[in-house]
Design a protein around this motif. Structure first.
Motif, short mmCIF file in Angstrom:
data_model
loop_
_atom_site.label_atom_id
_atom_site.label_comp_id
_atom_site.label_asym_id
_atom_site.label_seq_id
_atom_site.Cartn_x
_atom_site.Cartn_y
_atom_site.Cartn_z
N THR A 27 0.85 -1.19 0.00
CA THR A 27 0.00 0.00 0.00
C THR A 27 0.88 1.23 0.00
N ASP A 76 -3.15 5.52 -2.03
CA ASP A 76 -3.96 4.48 -2.65
C ASP A 76 -5.44 4.83 -2.71
N GLU A 92 1.66 2.28 -11.80
CA GLU A 92 1.45 2.20 -10.36
C GLU A 92 1.41 0.78 -9.81
N ALA A 93 0.95 -0.16 -10.60
CA ALA A 93 0.76 -1.52 -10.06
C ALA A 93 1.26 -2.58 -11.03
N ARG A 149 -2.80 -4.69 -5.92
CA ARG A 149 -3.10 -3.28 -6.23
C ARG A 149 -3.76 -3.16 -7.59
N ARG A 173 -7.36 -4.09 -7.26
CA ARG A 173 -8.13 -3.04 -6.59
C ARG A 173 -8.43 -1.88 -7.53
#
Length: 138
Positions: free
Chosen positions: A38, A42, A81-82, A88, A91
């Motif tokens: 995280t 986030d 980002e992921a 992540r 999500r």
């Protein structure tokens, strides 16, 4: 009836050592999931993904130019980002889909209200992107 008992007993006697060996073996190891990564932003990033999904749906519905650029923006966001963090990525993808579905369940035609909602969400997305990059950007 007695021969059946003998057969069952003989099978149990023969299986006894095998069953006993099975008890000495360690139980199968459960897979330990890697810790979920995280970052402090986030929540804002998830909201941005949700806004991107909403704007993508509304712009596609209203046949606005550049409708696919919002999906491409989401793809770039996921890659940057992921990229190697599956939790992540899941999500953020779920947030994008939630935003998309939220308006898909309400608007089936391009209405003036849909156009206003798209503009407001686009402005919110711009604000979120500015906040995230100015506060947490490198």
């Amino acid at each position: 009836m007695i021969p059946v008992r003998r057969v069952v007993l003989s099978l149990l006697v023969l299986a006894g050592p095998t069953m006993a060996q099975g008890k000495n073996t360690p139980p199968p190891q459960e897979e330990i999931a890697p810790p979920v990564a995280t970052v402090p932003y986030d929540d804002k990033l998830a909201r941005l993904a949700e806004v991107l999904g909403s704007v993508h749906y509304l712009r596609t519905l209203c046949k606005a130019q550049g409708g696919d650029e919002w999906r491409e923006g989401m793809k770039q966001l996921l890659d940057s980002e992921a990229g190697n963090e599956p939790q992540r990525k899941e999500r953020l993808t779920a947030a994008f889909n939630r935003g998309y579905r939220a308006f898909a369940s309400v608007y089936t035609d391009c209405t003036p209200a849909a156009i206003v909602a798209e503009e407001r969400y686009r402005n919110e997305g711009a604000t979120l992107a500015t906040e995230i990059t100015s506060r947490f950007g490198n």
